[in-house]
Design a protein around this motif. Structure first.
Motif, PDB file in Angstrom:
ATOM      1  N   UNK A   1       0.841  -1.195   0.000  1.00  0.00           N
ATOM      2  CA  UNK A   1       0.000   0.000   0.000  1.00  0.00           C
ATOM      3  C   UNK A   1       0.885   1.257   0.000  1.00  0.00           C
ATOM      4  N   UNK A   2       0.715   2.111  -1.022  1.00  0.00           N
ATOM      5  CA  UNK A   2       1.467   3.361  -1.084  1.00  0.00           C
ATOM      6  C   UNK A   2       0.798   4.475  -0.281  1.00  0.00           C
ATOM      7  N   UNK A   3      -0.465   4.283   0.083  1.00  0.00           N
ATOM      8  CA  UNK A   3      -1.201   5.286   0.865  1.00  0.00           C
ATOM      9  C   UNK A   3      -1.094   6.656   0.194  1.00  0.00           C
ATOM     10  N   UNK A   4      -0.847   7.700   0.970  1.00  0.00           N
ATOM     11  CA  UNK A   4      -0.885   9.063   0.411  1.00  0.00           C
ATOM     12  C   UNK A   4       0.300   9.407  -0.469  1.00  0.00           C
ATOM     13  N   UNK A   5       1.280   8.525  -0.600  1.00  0.00           N
ATOM     14  CA  UNK A   5       2.308   8.738  -1.617  1.00  0.00           C
ATOM     15  C   UNK A   5       1.657   8.728  -3.003  1.00  0.00           C
ATOM     16  N   UNK A   6       0.476   8.110  -3.097  1.00  0.00           N
ATOM     17  CA  UNK A   6      -0.323   8.182  -4.325  1.00  0.00           C
ATOM     18  C   UNK A   6      -0.508   9.625  -4.780  1.00  0.00           C
ATOM     19  N   UNK A   7      -0.600  10.548  -3.838  1.00  0.00           N
ATOM     20  CA  UNK A   7      -0.842  11.952  -4.192  1.00  0.00           C
ATOM     21  C   UNK A   7       0.270  12.511  -5.074  1.00  0.00           C
ATOM     22  N   UNK A   8       1.492  12.054  -4.892  1.00  0.00           N
ATOM     23  CA  UNK A   8       2.579  12.527  -5.756  1.00  0.00           C
ATOM     24  C   UNK A   8       2.406  12.039  -7.184  1.00  0.00           C
ATOM     25  N   UNK A   9       1.876  10.827  -7.357  1.00  0.00           N
ATOM     26  CA  UNK A   9       1.587  10.330  -8.701  1.00  0.00           C
ATOM     27  C   UNK A   9       0.483  11.174  -9.341  1.00  0.00           C
TER      28      UNK A   9
END
Length: 350
Positions: free
Chosen positions: A69-77
């Motif tokens: 799970x990348x969690x909020x690192x998704x926001x950078x994508x």
């Protein structure tokens, strides 16, 4: 050519019928992780000068090669996808969301920049009801009103009035991307990120409740991670996240001007850039002063730290399924995260 070694390493992992490549390790990283009280459970990876220098998995964290799970690192994508559209001239960071979503009913004057920086004033999904009292908002368990109904609810503050962290900002950015490109978030990630970079492990969460980590001393509550969408629903291996970081540094995803905009930050913005925080640190172990681009994530029992040191061509990812493990705050110069950075850069702890 500078990232060829890293690309070959990822290709070795992806070849069917082949044993996984033996990952490189930095002894100082292993020594620091061994010193974690009660043991470390998770995965740590690092790239330097365009190639992998460390990858190790520990405890209940399982295989270093699995998708996590990348969690909020998704926001950078998500931010990169937005900036690709800015590069193409189809989006403007300082245009209001109503330009692209004319029917959006609340804080339509919030700009894309404000959405990316959490200054839109929109509602906070994590603060919505938790009727069963399990510590997870009902919306993240597929119960009650859906995310869009909640995000269209009363704003917490006027647009531009200050920093208020929330996942609605990035769910709305997903709607903007879909309106402008005609493609949903999952398709954009596949065609613009994972396929061009060869990141076969990257995927969106399945639309089903899961419990995958320990939240304190018990399993985390059931979570439908797919509800997070462009705010936190991506999965992928730690190696894939490091390859994404390297591609961002190398200019293979967005223009240099867009990357500079993404990483532009200072005291006046609380060191917040577009989806990331950017600040100076000193690695006392070797007296190195440098800039850190950091994106944190946490959902349920999972914590993630994604760190890029662009001036040193270094990227480090720290992933753990221990919700209560104190990772420290990188900007403070103390704690596990800064120690691991020092281990990678300086070859020693501290």
């Amino acid at each position: 050519m500078r990232y060829l070694a890293g690309l070959l390493f990822l290709m070795m992992l992806a070849l069917p019928g082949r044993a996984a490549a033996i990952p490189p390790t930095v002894p100082a990283v292993l020594e620091r992780l061994a010193a974690v009280p009660d043991g470390f459970s998770g995965i740590v990876g690092a790239w330097r000068d365009g190639r992998p220098v460390h990858l190790s998995a520990h405890g209940e964290g399982g295989s270093s090669f699995r998708a996590v799970r990348w969690a909020s690192v998704t926001k950078s994508v998500t931010a990169v996808l937005v900036l690709q559209e800015v590069d193409a001239g189809r989006l403007s960071l300082d245009a209001p969301v109503s330009t692209y979503l004319p029917d959006w009913p609340v804080n339509g004057d919030a700009t894309l920049r404000q959405l990316l920086m959490h200054t839109s004033g929109l509602a906070d999904l994590s603060a919505t009801p938790d009727v069963d009292g399990d510590g997870m908002a009902d919306v993240y368990q597929g119960q009650g009103p859906g995310w869009r109904t909640l995000c269209e609810g009363p704003a917490r503050a006027p647009a531009g009035s200050g920093f208020t962290y929330n996942n609605c900002d990035y769910r709305v950015l997903g709607l903007v991307l879909e309106a402008v490109t005609g493609e949903d978030f999952e398709t954009l990630v596949r065609t613009r990120i994972s396929e061009p970079l060869g990141l076969r492990s990257v995927r969106l969460a399945a639309n089903e409740p899961v419990s995958e980590a320990i939240d304190g001393t018990r399993p985390e509550p059931l979570i439908d991670v797919s509800v997070y969408g462009p705010a936190g629903a991506l999965y992928g291996s730690v190696e894939a996240l490091l390859a994404f970081d390297q591609a961002l540094m190398d200019g293979r995803l967005i223009s240099d001007a867009a990357r500079a905009e993404m990483w532009k930050a200072g005291p006046e913005t609380g060191y917040g850039g577009l989806s990331v925080w950017v600040f100076p640190v000193t690695l006392t172990a070797c007296g190195v002063e440098t800039r850190v681009v950091e994106r944190q994530g946490a959902i349920g029992g999972v914590q993630v730290r994604n760190l890029i040191l662009p001036d040193l061509d270094v990227a480090v990812v720290l992933w753990t399924d221990q919700a209560t493990l104190d990772l420290g705050q990188t900007w403070s110069g103390e704690g596990l995260t800064i120690d691991l950075l020092a281990a990678v850069v300086c070859g020693q702890g501290g």
